[in-house]
Design a protein around this motif. Structure first.
Motif, mmCIF file in Angstrom:
data_model
loop_
_atom_site.group_PDB
_atom_site.id
_atom_site.type_symbol
_atom_site.label_atom_id
_atom_site.label_comp_id
_atom_site.label_asym_id
_atom_site.label_seq_id
_atom_site.Cartn_x
_atom_site.Cartn_y
_atom_site.Cartn_z
ATOM 1 N N ALA A 297 0.830 -1.209 0.000
ATOM 2 C CA ALA A 297 0.000 0.000 0.000
ATOM 3 C C ALA A 297 0.862 1.254 0.000
ATOM 4 O O ALA A 297 0.526 2.254 -0.653
ATOM 5 C CB ALA A 297 -0.938 -0.007 1.207
ATOM 6 N N VAL A 298 1.972 1.218 0.719
ATOM 7 C CA VAL A 298 2.832 2.394 0.795
ATOM 8 C C VAL A 298 3.450 2.713 -0.574
ATOM 9 O O VAL A 298 3.633 3.890 -0.924
ATOM 10 C CB VAL A 298 3.931 2.185 1.865
ATOM 11 N N ASP A 299 3.723 1.698 -1.369
ATOM 12 C CA ASP A 299 4.255 1.919 -2.718
ATOM 13 C C ASP A 299 3.181 2.519 -3.625
ATOM 14 O O ASP A 299 3.448 3.457 -4.386
ATOM 15 C CB ASP A 299 4.742 0.599 -3.310
ATOM 16 N N ARG A 300 1.967 1.979 -3.517
ATOM 17 C CA ARG A 300 0.877 2.480 -4.350
ATOM 18 C C ARG A 300 0.519 3.917 -3.974
ATOM 19 O O ARG A 300 0.199 4.737 -4.844
ATOM 20 C CB ARG A 300 -0.338 1.557 -4.226
ATOM 21 N N ALA A 301 0.581 4.226 -2.697
ATOM 22 C CA ALA A 301 0.291 5.594 -2.249
ATOM 23 C C ALA A 301 1.335 6.573 -2.787
ATOM 24 O O ALA A 301 1.004 7.690 -3.203
ATOM 25 C CB ALA A 301 0.243 5.654 -0.725
ATOM 26 N N ALA A 302 2.586 6.156 -2.794
ATOM 27 C CA ALA A 302 3.647 7.011 -3.324
ATOM 28 C C ALA A 302 3.441 7.254 -4.818
ATOM 29 O O ALA A 302 3.641 8.362 -5.319
ATOM 30 C CB ALA A 302 5.013 6.382 -3.065
ATOM 31 N N CYS A 303 3.013 6.224 -5.536
ATOM 32 C CA CYS A 303 2.735 6.377 -6.972
ATOM 33 C C CYS A 303 1.602 7.372 -7.209
ATOM 34 O O CYS A 303 1.661 8.190 -8.135
ATOM 35 C CB CYS A 303 2.389 5.027 -7.588
ATOM 36 N N GLU A 304 0.574 7.307 -6.377
ATOM 37 C CA GLU A 304 -0.551 8.229 -6.516
ATOM 38 C C GLU A 304 -0.115 9.672 -6.327
ATOM 39 O O GLU A 304 -0.545 10.572 -7.063
ATOM 40 C CB GLU A 304 -1.645 7.870 -5.508
#
Length: 272
Positions: free
Chosen positions: A33-40
């Motif tokens: 989730a932390v990776d996806r949040a950074a991408c967003e």
């Protein structure tokens, strides 16, 4: 960074990594989730990043296919290889010649875990955990020595990884390229590309954002002229140094990079 520094084998799901963010952009499942949040957050300022990642992956596949098919290279050393997806370097190369040998190098412990699981049945391919700046350790690693014959031409890949390391006289991209090139015989090739922007605001935002998000595991977004310097003294294969979706596209309707806030820029240099 100390030479021979022991890499951590612990996977930290609380801090984004470039490898897992890249995996998310490619549609993979080996991210948190932390990776996806950074991408967003990144997409809010540089919305072309997913398309850029996909085009970069296609560039890698075309480069490997070209070097194997047209230049007869059968040895590949892939620095900062990232998490395994479809049509990896070994799959592209070994479709052309099953005897092709590939060594993947990455410092992300998740890459090591997933890579080794994927490659258990492939005797001509391996993955080692190392910092891409540790040239001597990588070249002398037992698995590298087992698979790569440095008296013969080698394709050394630095595909979209140099923006992950800062400038330094001894450990920056230019120094790494020099060390690697010195150990390669004529006919070897270096594949190098990285994220660049001619807009200083974009360079500053992405550099600062990724440096903070990854807790210092980042270098900087550079300019095209910086990338060109790495190829000095080499013969640059056609079509030269370009935005990578335009490097020998498969056909006229192949996907192109449509927005230009930042691009993946580079090409292939051949050792004389």
């Amino acid at each position: 960074m100390e030479s021979g520094k022991r890499m951590s084998t612990k996977i930290d799901a609380t801090v984004p990594t470039a490898a897992r963010m890249y995996d998310h952009y490619l549609g993979g499942k080996d991210n948190y989730a932390v990776d996806r949040a950074a991408c967003e957050e990144l997409d809010k300022v540089v919305p072309s990043t997913r398309a850029l990642a996909l085009n970069n992956r296609r560039f890698l596949q075309r480069v490997v296919g070209t070097l194997a098919q047209e230049y007869g290279l059968r040895q590949f050393l892939d620095h900062g290889s990232g998490l395994p997806t479809q049509n990896n370097v070994h799959q592209v190369a070994q479709r052309i010649d099953p005897a092709s040998r590939v060594v993947y190098v990455d410092n992300d412990p998740m890459v090591l875990v997933h890579g080794r699981a994927l490659l258990e049945q492939n005797e001509r391919t391996t993955v080692i955990q190392a910092d891409l700046r540790e040239t001597d350790a990588i070249f002398s690693h037992a698995d590298t020595q087992r698979l790569i014959d440095f008296s013969q031409p080698v394709a050394v890949l630095f595909n979209s990884v140099f923006h992950c390391i800062p400038d330094s006289d001894s450990e920056g991209p230019s120094a790494v390229v020099r060390r690697v090139a010195e150990q390669l015989v004529p006919g070897s090739c270096l594949v190098m590309c990285q994220l660049v922007s001619e807009d200083p605001e974009v360079r500053d935002f992405v550099t600062n954002f990724m440096d903070q998000a990854t807790q210092g595991h980042w270098g900087r977004v550079r300019q095209e002229k910086d990338v060109a310097e790495w190829f000095e003294g080499m013969d640059i294969l056609e079509p030269g140094l370009v935005e990578v979706s335009t490097w020998r596209p498969d056909n006229d309707v192949a996907p192109r990079q449509l927005t230009q806030e930042w691009i993946e820029f580079g090409g292939v240099g051949r050792i004389r």
